[in-house]
Design an enzyme around this catalytic site. Structure first.
Site, mmCIF file in Angstrom:
data_model
loop_
_atom_site.group_PDB
_atom_site.id
_atom_site.type_symbol
_atom_site.label_atom_id
_atom_site.label_comp_id
_atom_site.label_asym_id
_atom_site.label_seq_id
_atom_site.Cartn_x
_atom_site.Cartn_y
_atom_site.Cartn_z
ATOM 1 N N HIS A 1 0.824 -1.396 0.066
ATOM 2 C CA HIS A 1 0.006 -0.148 -0.032
ATOM 3 C C HIS A 1 0.708 1.192 0.043
ATOM 4 C CE1 HIS A 1 -2.392 3.397 2.056
ATOM 5 N NE2 HIS A 1 -3.205 2.638 1.149
ATOM 6 N N ARG B 1 6.214 31.913 2.259
ATOM 7 C CA ARG B 1 4.860 31.777 3.078
ATOM 8 C C ARG B 1 5.316 31.548 4.709
ATOM 9 N NH1 ARG B 1 5.063 28.977 -1.724
ATOM 10 N NH2 ARG B 1 3.097 29.190 -3.105
ATOM 11 N N ARG C 1 4.774 36.893 3.223
ATOM 12 C CA ARG C 1 3.199 36.900 3.093
ATOM 13 C C ARG C 1 2.823 36.334 4.243
ATOM 14 N NH1 ARG C 1 0.078 33.098 -0.881
ATOM 15 N NH2 ARG C 1 0.469 31.676 0.566
ATOM 16 N N GLU D 1 -5.240 38.766 -5.881
ATOM 17 C CA GLU D 1 -5.597 37.449 -6.282
ATOM 18 C C GLU D 1 -7.027 37.154 -6.438
ATOM 19 O OE1 GLU D 1 -3.203 34.737 -2.969
ATOM 20 O OE2 GLU D 1 -3.884 37.006 -2.340
ATOM 21 N N GLY E 1 -0.907 36.723 -7.591
ATOM 22 C CA GLY E 1 -1.216 35.221 -6.979
ATOM 23 C C GLY E 1 -1.942 34.483 -8.157
ATOM 24 N N ASN F 1 -2.633 31.589 -9.039
ATOM 25 C CA ASN F 1 -3.541 30.404 -8.865
ATOM 26 C C ASN F 1 -4.783 30.887 -8.596
ATOM 27 O OD1 ASN F 1 -1.505 28.641 -9.595
ATOM 28 N ND2 ASN F 1 -0.805 28.107 -7.605
ATOM 29 N N CYS G 1 3.903 36.253 -8.481
ATOM 30 C CA CYS G 1 4.726 34.828 -7.429
ATOM 31 C C CYS G 1 4.025 33.620 -7.668
ATOM 32 C CB CYS G 1 4.821 35.562 -6.108
ATOM 33 S SG CYS G 1 3.191 35.785 -5.181
#
Length: 769
Positions: free
Chosen positions: A408, A506, A553, A649, A671, A673, A721
């Site tokens: 597994h 971060r 950040r 963002e 940002g 994403n 970034c």
């Protein structure tokens, strides 16, 4: 019909009989030695849940947030209960028992075969149940238990992660003549990581359940398929074996002392297995993972599935491990002590999932320990279980005492892309919680982390700049090229790239690594200790880059990540945490905690780290910024003397950029994403819409263009970034628009530097023509 025989089944029947049964039908038709079997079709399962009326409640029950461990456990329990407590229709019972009687009076293996199982892009290996030595009296119960295993915690979690709808996945059940194996195991017809023509066989005494479950560390044999030469033989200490008990149940029994270290497979048996492997791979036209058994000197094929974990990028260099080592060595097979290990090596095992990672040991002995596994930990366990998958996803690496290449831990680690070493025998005894180790999933070693000298330490630039066509000399650019740093431990490697600073560091990784929510950490250790955690983490990067700027950040972790920590029971339970209680909205709602972060920044300034810049995440309007600015002033930070800015963002922050600039900030950073997912209404974690996630979508680019133009007019610097900063197309667009800096990931810095230089040269030429 409720049942079909293997002779009547082929690859075209996948939707009817599932992946495992379709494969067995193909193997039977190809003339391979497959034990006789019939299949309870997927249509039978579907009719069962629909005609009994449990289908609606069943699918509503499993429609949950799979990252919420409590909700996942409750959903799995209720879904299985619905199936097990519902009676099987009489017509199905009669047909199953008649087929069993036709096969003979011997016991059978009852094996799940899901319709989304053993596919080329997702193996779903081991997620549904298999029962061995099943008698006629227990047949119906075992079939229902196979149906119910479609809704185990692991199966629910994995389908949602892979983007498979629960409604669309059915399950068939194979009822197969039982092979009372003397020896059994698995065979990879090609190397499972590189695809090289090296067959890897694993073998143990008794039934194959011990190998597949990871209960035993099996013998390991590596064979060059082109020459037929057995290149490597590892004879393991096989402590247990699975056998048929007197009452028909499968039981675990100690291996007789004289056979524990005896070689399982002879050269003749390996040759016969290799011939079968060649036939299976030729039939399917791709590498296969084959389960086999030997009984009374006869070899049987029990199952075959495609290998889904081969890294195409490594196939060309698979015969030479990149540094002159043979592939047998790169496979990371322990050799019973004959391989000489460096002094720093603490453990050796089988390298089952490639990659090298350094992390903190988190020993897991029971499910109650799972919450202590933080992002970046190395899980150390006797063996892993399906219930551990959410924690394995958070981990940086996996080490197990038992298991082989098909255990597994090995299968799931490869699918998650997490480096793993299995079969290390006594890892849980020799390692300790909190210890720093380096795990090499290629070589199969676990070393003392603090004393490891890696290639990155000796010659860091090539590790950070993989593109061979580019010089190691840093190109001069007008646009700054910075670097993203996820964790402080990567700071030195990041600094060695020659980047102009850190575009994103971060804070949440420093906090989540404590395994406690901010409130719980402060409650247990005090405010000063919490501030110190942040200061020390940021200081590592600030020191490595000084005097180059390091943009830090403030806290931006979604609530589901906090819920997994100690104190997480007080966090909100949200349907979509990415849209919820995170970023600046959480910070402003908890000003006491936020001011502790700000005090950490002030401490850093007092210590002389004037290269630290403060960045606020997920702002939507000027009011967010002004409230945060007021709190900065309360703790003694003068916004006029320190560089600070915000993340853009959300479409709201992009459209309100003029008002944001008027608050006095020094910079904004895209940002991508979040900006992409919020602009396009595409959940970036949802596989069903992954093909619609496009950072280069015209709407996203238009928002960025507006922000860059407005910021230039207001003398506010702009940067990016997000993940898209590493894409050449994005770099070209941003440099054309006049962005101030670009911050890609560590391994893309040199490529981005050269791409920026190329675009700038083009713009310069265009301006003078």
């Amino acid at each position: 019909m409720p049942t079909l025989w293997l002779d009547d089944i082929g690859a075209d029947d996948l939707d009817v009989v599932g992946g495992k049964a379709a494969s067995l039908g193909e193997l039977t038709a190809a003339g391979l030695p497959v034990p006789s079997a019939f299949v309870v079709t997927a249509d039978t399962y579907r009719s069962f849940i629909e005609e009994s009326g449990i289908d609606t409640e069943l699918f509503e029950t499993v429609d949950i947030d799979s990252d919420d461990s409590q909700a996942l456990a409750a959903a799995a329990e209720r879904a299985q209960e619905l199936i097990l407590e519902t009676d099987t229709p009489p017509s199905v019972r009669e047909d199953l028992l008649a087929a069993y009687d036709q096969m003979g009076e011997s016991d059978v293996a009852v094996r799940s075969s899901a319709t989304a199982e053993d596919l080329p892009d997702a193996s779903f290996a081991g997620q549904q149940e298999t029962y061995l030595n099943v008698s006629r009296a227990d047949l119906l119960d075992r079939v229902k238990e196979c149906w119910a295993s479609l809704f185990t915690q692991r199966a629910i979690y994995y389908r949602q992660e892979q983007g498979f709808s629960h409604v669309d996945v059915d399950i068939a059940v194979v009822v197969q003549e039982m092979v009372d194996a003397e020896k059994s195991g698995v065979m990879f017809t090609s190397h499972p990581s590189t695809g090289a023509p090296k067959a890897i066989l694993e073998a143990a005494w008794g039934l194959g359940e011990a190998v597949v479950s990871g209960a035993v560390s099996p013998d390991n044999y590596i064979v060059d398929r082109e020459s037929g030469e057995i290149e490597e033989v590892t004879v393991a200490d096989k402590k247990v074996m699975c056998v048929r008990g007197e009452d028909g149940e499968t039981i675990e029994r100690s291996v007789p002392e004289e056979k524990r270290t005896e070689r399982v497979l002879s050269a003749d048996e390996i040759e016969r297995l290799l011939a079968i492997g060649e036939q299976v791979e030729d039939h399917y036209g791709e590498p296969q993972d084959v389960e086999w058994a030997i009984d009374d000197d006869t070899v049987y094929v029990l199952q075959s599935r495609p290998i889904t974990t081969i890294d195409e990028g490594t196939a060309d260099s698979a015969d030479d491990g990149g540094d002159g080592t043979t592939d047998a060595t790169a496979a990371g097979v322990a050799d019973g002590g004959e391989m000489e290990a460096p002094d720093a090596v603490r453990l050796t095992g089988i390298g089952s999932s490639p990659g090298t990672v350094t992390g903190t040991v988190s020993i897991v002995t029971k499910l109650d320990n799972l919450d202590k596994v933080s992002e970046g930990d190395i899980i150390v366990a006797e063996m892993t279980t399906p219930d551990m998958v959410p924690a394995m996803k958070r981990a940086a690496g996996i080490v197990t005492d038992e298991g082989g290449m098909t255990s597994h831990a090995a299968i799931v680690s490869r699918e998650l892309g997490v480096p793993a070493v299995v079969g290390a025998e006594d890892a849980t005894d020799r390692l300790r919680d909190g210890q720093t180790v380096t795990l090499d999933g290629d070589m199969g070693t676990v070393e003392q982390g603090s004393s490891v000298a890696t290639e990155e330490d000796d010659e860091p630039e090539p590790a950070a700049q993989p593109s061979s066509e580019h010089s190691r000399i840093k190109p001069m650019t007008g646009t700054e090229v910075k670097v993203n740093v996820s964790i402080p431990e990567a700071a030195e490697r990041a600094a060695a790239t020659g980047a102009d600073g850190v575009g994103l560091l971060r804070i949440e990784h420093m906090i989540l690594s404590t395994d406690k929510t901010p409130a719980r950490y402060v409650e247990d250790h005090g405010e000063r200790a919490y501030i110190d955690e942040i200061v020390e983490g940021v200081r590592t990067a600030a020191e490595a880059f000084y005097p180059r700027p390091v943009r830090v950040r403030t806290l931006d972790a979604p609530s589901d990540e906090f819920r997994q920590l100690q104190g997480g029971e007080d966090e909100p339970s949200e349907h979509n945490p990415m849209l919820g209680y995170r970023g600046i909205r959480r910070s402003l709602d908890r000003p006491g905690e936020f001011k502790l972060e700000l005090r950490a920044f002030q401490r850093l300034f007092d210590l002389g780290y004037d290269n630290v810049e403060l960045m606020l995440p997920l702002v939507t309007d000027a009011e967010d910024i002004l409230r945060a600015k007021s709190l900065m002033q309360e703790v003694g930070i003068d916004p006029a003397k320190r560089r600070w800015g915000v993340m853009v963002e959300t479409p709201a922050s992009a459209l309100c950029i003029e008002e944001l600039c008027e608050t006095g900030l020094d910079f904004v950073s895209f940002g991508t994403n979040d900006l992409t997912q919020y602009t396009l209404a595409v959940d970036r974690n949802n596989g069903n819409v992954a093909d619609r996630f496009d950072e280069l979508h015209p709407a996203v680019l238009d928002l960025m263009s507006q922000v860059i133009g407005t910021c230039r007019e207001n003398d506010v610097a702009t940067s990016i970034c997000g993940q898209a900063a590493s894409k050449p197309e994005m770099v070209q667009f941003l440099v054309d628009e006049g962005v101030t800096s670009i911050s890609p990931n560590i391994d893309a810095v040199r490529d981005v530097q050269h791409e920026v230089k190329r675009v700038e040269q083009r713009l310069l030429l265009e301006s003078v023509r």
